[in-house]
Design an enzyme around this catalytic site. Sequence first.
Site, PDB file in Angstrom:
ATOM      1  N   ARG A 141       0.843  -1.201   0.000  1.00 24.71           N
ATOM      2  CA  ARG A 141       0.000   0.000   0.000  1.00 24.71           C
ATOM      3  C   ARG A 141       0.877   1.251   0.000  1.00 24.71           C
ATOM      4  O   ARG A 141       1.781   1.386   0.839  1.00 24.71           O
ATOM      5  CB  ARG A 141      -0.914   0.007   1.221  1.00 24.71           C
ATOM      6  CG  ARG A 141      -1.714   1.304   1.390  1.00 24.71           C
ATOM      7  CD  ARG A 141      -2.696   1.213   2.550  1.00 24.71           C
ATOM      8  NE  ARG A 141      -3.289   2.506   2.850  1.00 24.71           N
ATOM      9  CZ  ARG A 141      -4.280   3.067   2.173  1.00 24.71           C
ATOM     10  NH1 ARG A 141      -4.788   2.433   1.129  1.00 24.71           N
ATOM     11  NH2 ARG A 141      -4.767   4.246   2.510  1.00 24.71           N
ATOM     12  N   GLU A 187      -6.645  -5.102  -6.512  1.00 28.47           N
ATOM     13  CA  GLU A 187      -6.957  -4.511  -5.208  1.00 28.47           C
ATOM     14  C   GLU A 187      -7.750  -5.444  -4.297  1.00 28.47           C
ATOM     15  O   GLU A 187      -8.674  -6.129  -4.725  1.00 28.47           O
ATOM     16  CB  GLU A 187      -7.759  -3.219  -5.419  1.00 28.47           C
ATOM     17  CG  GLU A 187      -8.087  -2.473  -4.140  1.00 28.47           C
ATOM     18  CD  GLU A 187      -8.838  -1.184  -4.409  1.00 28.47           C
ATOM     19  OE1 GLU A 187      -9.337  -0.592  -3.434  1.00 28.47           O
ATOM     20  OE2 GLU A 187      -8.937  -0.764  -5.583  1.00 28.47           O
TER      21      GLU A 187
END
Length: 200
Positions: free
Chosen positions: A72, A165
């Site tokens: 991230r 994702e």
Amino acid sequence: MKYSVMQLKDFKIKSMDASVRASIREELLSEGFNLSEIELLIHCITNKPDDHSWLNEIIKSRLVPNDKPLWRGVPAETKQVLNQGIDIITFDKVVSASYDKNIALHFASGLEYNTQVIFEFKAPMVFNFQEYAIKALRCKEYNPNFKFPDSHRYRNMELVSDEQEVMIPAGSVFRIADRYEYKKCSTYTIYTLDFEGFNL
């Protein structure tokens, strides 16, 4: 996983058939989604809502086991918290991450957050946003006045496929285990996080 160009083109072609769109929509409805939640998934592809409570409820009941590292890019407000020398991080919102390190590098770069800070972590349970967002796009009914709906659908499916994702719920708690430097065009700081638990 990243879908191939052939797979995405196949999705696009089949989604031009109203009966296929209806079948995929019924599949999502049978998994407990309602129509508003399906639209929210599509909205989240490019812009998460300010209020994550509804999104959090959607993902909490659909978590699946995960044993792969996640990445991230860290936004500016999180970097400020890290600079305070904390050991424990509790995410108060839904957190997006990718299986692809390069996606995190992109978001941490000057093209997005410009923080040059990345998280590397494992979460034992995740929501597979990619899978459900692709399904939501495949069953989306566009306004009749919308130009080039199938091209728009395909571009969004490409974006979802590339980003790989997943999401973890608000209230996820991690401990900072390590920090190291990583060089690629510029120097990045990567924090490795150990999962501590869910504060749900």
